[in-house]
Design a protein around this motif. Structure first.
Motif, PDB file in Angstrom:
ATOM      1  N   LEU A  11       0.819  -1.221   0.000  1.00  0.00           N
ATOM      2  CA  LEU A  11       0.000   0.000   0.000  1.00  0.00           C
ATOM      3  C   LEU A  11       0.847   1.264   0.000  1.00  0.00           C
ATOM      4  N   GLY A  12       2.162   1.108   0.103  1.00  0.00           N
ATOM      5  CA  GLY A  12       3.042   2.268   0.043  1.00  0.00           C
ATOM      6  C   GLY A  12       3.441   2.833   1.385  1.00  0.00           C
ATOM      7  N   PHE A  13       3.233   2.066   2.455  1.00  0.00           N
ATOM      8  CA  PHE A  13       3.566   2.544   3.792  1.00  0.00           C
ATOM      9  C   PHE A  13       4.955   2.108   4.260  1.00  0.00           C
ATOM     10  N   GLY A  14       5.742   1.557   3.365  1.00  0.00           N
ATOM     11  CA  GLY A  14       7.129   1.232   3.680  1.00  0.00           C
ATOM     12  C   GLY A  14       7.296  -0.082   4.421  1.00  0.00           C
ATOM     13  N   GLU A  15       8.536  -0.336   4.831  1.00  0.00           N
ATOM     14  CA  GLU A  15       8.874  -1.542   5.585  1.00  0.00           C
ATOM     15  C   GLU A  15       8.595  -1.283   7.063  1.00  0.00           C
ATOM     16  N   MET A  16       7.407  -1.623   7.490  1.00  0.00           N
ATOM     17  CA  MET A  16       6.990  -1.257   8.836  1.00  0.00           C
ATOM     18  C   MET A  16       7.707  -2.080   9.904  1.00  0.00           C
ATOM     19  N   GLU A  17       8.229  -1.366  10.882  1.00  0.00           N
ATOM     20  CA  GLU A  17       8.786  -1.996  12.069  1.00  0.00           C
ATOM     21  C   GLU A  17       7.670  -2.178  13.089  1.00  0.00           C
ATOM     22  N   ALA A  18       7.883  -3.060  14.046  1.00  0.00           N
ATOM     23  CA  ALA A  18       6.875  -3.304  15.081  1.00  0.00           C
ATOM     24  C   ALA A  18       7.472  -3.065  16.458  1.00  0.00           C
ATOM     25  N   MET A  19       6.741  -2.310  17.287  1.00  0.00           N
ATOM     26  CA  MET A  19       7.135  -2.066  18.674  1.00  0.00           C
ATOM     27  C   MET A  19       6.164  -2.800  19.584  1.00  0.00           C
TER      28      MET A  19
END
Length: 257
Positions: free
Chosen positions: A72-80
């Motif tokens: 969707l174009g939100f990048g490589e999401m990291e998780a906290m």
């Protein structure tokens, strides 16, 4: 915590008008799966928003949502998350202040139902603000109504307008209630700013039965700043032209609580 069809719709719509620049983050690691019996609804949403994707390419084998977010174009999401039991890459307790090294590092933060499980909500919200960089957006969907015993809290739209707009000086791009699994199609209930009328939202008889999210999108600007006195919108309007304890306390130099 997961991206269901209702949140999928909002994320697809968001992707047509906002693309983050830089690191992106989700609070908790969210799952995503397209149930076979309602696949057509996901396909219809993508087509309606003219997003050139199919349901096969937005899912991943382990059932989490990083592929969806990237597509969707939100990048490589990291998780906290508090623990790495779901594979979070950044371990942190949102009840505590985030490390200064993470301040202003993220251009997009997604909370698909995490803060409702955090006891120290003021600290969690402050953390979200500090993690954002100017121009970054925070998107949240937590329980508003119909979620008994699910988390520690359910939230009101007043929180959005009081904290994010007046306390932080952020832009509120969206604030609404979204019914989960509505009968007869999606049910969205707009939540305008109560300070504009000086009275609380009149929602009696307007909120449908069943589970609803409080969904909102805010943007941190270069002028956004955390204040030290948070007051509910309608009361703040009523108290504005009168003597009040908040003004006296600050004038005396006492530390706000």
């Amino acid at each position: 915590m997961g991206v269901d069809f209702e949140l999928f719709e909002r994320l697809v719509e968001l992707s047509t008008r906002f693309r983050p620049n830089g690191r992106t983050l989700m609070l908790g690691r969210h799952t995503f799966k397209v149930p076979e019996k309602i696949t057509h609804k996901f396909v219809r949403t993508l087509r309606r928003k003219e997003v050139d994707l199919n349901v096969e390419e937005i899912q991943q084998e382990d059932g989490y949502c990083e592929t969806l977010m990237r597509k969707l174009g939100f990048g490589e999401m990291e998780a906290m998350d508090f623990s790495d039991y779901e594979g979070a890459s950044i371990l942190h307790d949102l009840n505590r202040p985030v490390p200064k090294a993470l301040h202003g590092q993220f251009s997009f933060i997604f909370d698909g139902g995490t803060i409702e499980h955090v006891f120290n909500v003021p600290q969690a919200l402050e953390n979200a603000f500090l993690l954002l960089k100017p121009g970054g957006r925070f998107v949240s969907a937590n329980g508003f109504n119909g979620w008994p015993a699910h988390g520690i809290y359910q939230f009101n739209p007043e929180l959005v307008w009081t904290y994010w707009k007046r306390n932080c000086g952020c832009i509120v791009h969206d604030c609404r209630g979204i019914q989960k699994k509505p009968r007869g199609g999606n049910y969205h209930l707009p939540f305008p700013d109560p300070a504009e009328t000086g009275r609380r939202l009149r929602l009696k008889g307007k909120v449908p039965e069943g589970r609803m999210y409080l969904y909102y999108e805010i943007e941190r600007t270069a002028e956004s700043v955390l204040k030290d006195l948070v007051l509910q919108s309608d009361y703040e309007t009523k108290w504005h032209s009168h003597d009040n304890a908040g003004a006296t306390r600050l004038d005396e130099g006492a530390s706000p609580v």
